[in-house]
Scaffold this active site. Structure first.
Site, PDB file in Angstrom:
ATOM      1  N   CYS A  76      52.883 -28.452  73.906  1.00 37.30           N
ATOM      2  CA  CYS A  76      53.768 -29.275  72.584  1.00 37.30           C
ATOM      3  C   CYS A  76      53.221 -30.602  72.472  1.00 37.30           C
ATOM      4  O   CYS A  76      53.009 -31.464  73.532  1.00 37.30           O
ATOM      5  CB  CYS A  76      55.417 -29.413  73.084  1.00 37.30           C
ATOM      6  SG  CYS A  76      56.150 -30.258  71.939  1.00 37.30           S
ATOM      7  N   CYS A  79      55.998 -33.574  73.712  1.00 39.68           N
ATOM      8  CA  CYS A  79      56.295 -33.950  75.311  1.00 39.68           C
ATOM      9  C   CYS A  79      55.238 -33.240  76.143  1.00 39.68           C
ATOM     10  O   CYS A  79      55.563 -33.421  77.519  1.00 39.68           O
ATOM     11  CB  CYS A  79      57.521 -33.339  75.566  1.00 39.68           C
ATOM     12  SG  CYS A  79      57.711 -31.504  75.379  1.00 39.68           S
ATOM     13  N   CYS A 127      60.022 -26.245  70.879  1.00 49.98           N
ATOM     14  CA  CYS A 127      59.971 -26.632  72.361  1.00 49.98           C
ATOM     15  C   CYS A 127      61.137 -26.585  73.040  1.00 49.98           C
ATOM     16  O   CYS A 127      62.244 -27.298  72.850  1.00 49.98           O
ATOM     17  CB  CYS A 127      59.099 -27.843  72.484  1.00 49.98           C
ATOM     18  SG  CYS A 127      58.742 -28.336  74.020  1.00 49.98           S
ATOM     19  N   CYS A 130      61.592 -30.407  74.871  1.00 52.72           N
ATOM     20  CA  CYS A 130      62.205 -31.758  73.841  1.00 52.72           C
ATOM     21  C   CYS A 130      62.566 -31.161  72.361  1.00 52.72           C
ATOM     22  O   CYS A 130      63.108 -32.319  71.539  1.00 52.72           O
ATOM     23  CB  CYS A 130      60.747 -32.530  73.512  1.00 52.72           C
ATOM     24  SG  CYS A 130      59.467 -31.799  72.389  1.00 52.72           S
ATOM     25  N   CYS A 153      53.770 -18.009  64.692  1.00 53.90           N
ATOM     26  CA  CYS A 153      52.633 -18.796  63.753  1.00 53.90           C
ATOM     27  C   CYS A 153      53.083 -20.286  63.790  1.00 53.90           C
ATOM     28  O   CYS A 153      54.249 -20.545  63.636  1.00 53.90           O
ATOM     29  CB  CYS A 153      53.146 -18.265  62.484  1.00 53.90           C
ATOM     30  SG  CYS A 153      52.082 -19.123  60.936  1.00 53.90           S
TER      31      CYS A 153
END
Length: 169
Positions: A76, A79, A127, A130, A153
């Site tokens: 991510c 984070c 995510c 976060c 995707c």
């Protein structure tokens, strides 16, 4: 006169209200990494903030990660938590990095009603650490022969890539 105008205003307003309702986002729940919108704006680029925090979508084909074939881990971009392994990546030809499964416990799926119009199984992918928006998962993975039948995707700008041995999903 007045009734015709009112009818036209209502006729225009109803579709707009339905579109607004269909695009509403579920709030980010209890996440480990929590920052104010001002903090996110300071640490993310404008494009990252638009996608990760405002649930935007980058242009297809705009991310170099789409064609990346190296072994490693996708994280991510907000984070830096690990979210996908290169072992689960495949070329969907859609213009966005695609995966057939996330790393265990790395993402949460939420309903984004507007996307249900095209795929009742579609979910927003966030995510887990976060709550940032990464992309969407679709149920059309069988088209590419994915082992899960899913196509995650992802927005490339929402990810960062770390070369190395790929973690197993």
């Amino acid at each position: 006169g007045g009734q015709g105008l009112a009818r036209r205003a209502l006729a225009a307003g109803v579709p707009l209200a339905l579109l607004w309702a269909a695009s509403r986002q579920q709030p980010v729940g209890d996440v480990r990494v929590r920052k104010s919108e001002e903090e996110w704006r300071r640490i993310l680029t404008r494009e990252q903030f638009y996608v990760l925090r405002q649930r935007g979508t980058e242009y297809a084909g705009s991310s170099p990660l789409n064609l990346n074939k190296e072994a490693g881990t996708y994280k991510c971009a907000a984070c830096h938590s690990q979210v996908f392994s290169s072992e689960a990546k495949f070329n969907s030809g859609t213009g966005w990095p695609s995966f057939f499964e996330p790393l265990p416990g790395a993402v949460d799926l939420t309903v984004q009603p507007l996307y249900l119009l095209g795929d009742l199984g579609c979910r927003e992918v966030r995510c887990h650490t976060c709550g940032s928006h990464l992309g969407h998962v679709f149920t059309d993975g069988a088209v590419w022969g994915t082992p899960t039948g899913k196509r995650y995707c992802m927005n490339g700008v929402a990810l960062e890539f770390e070369r190395g041995s790929a973690p197993s999903a």
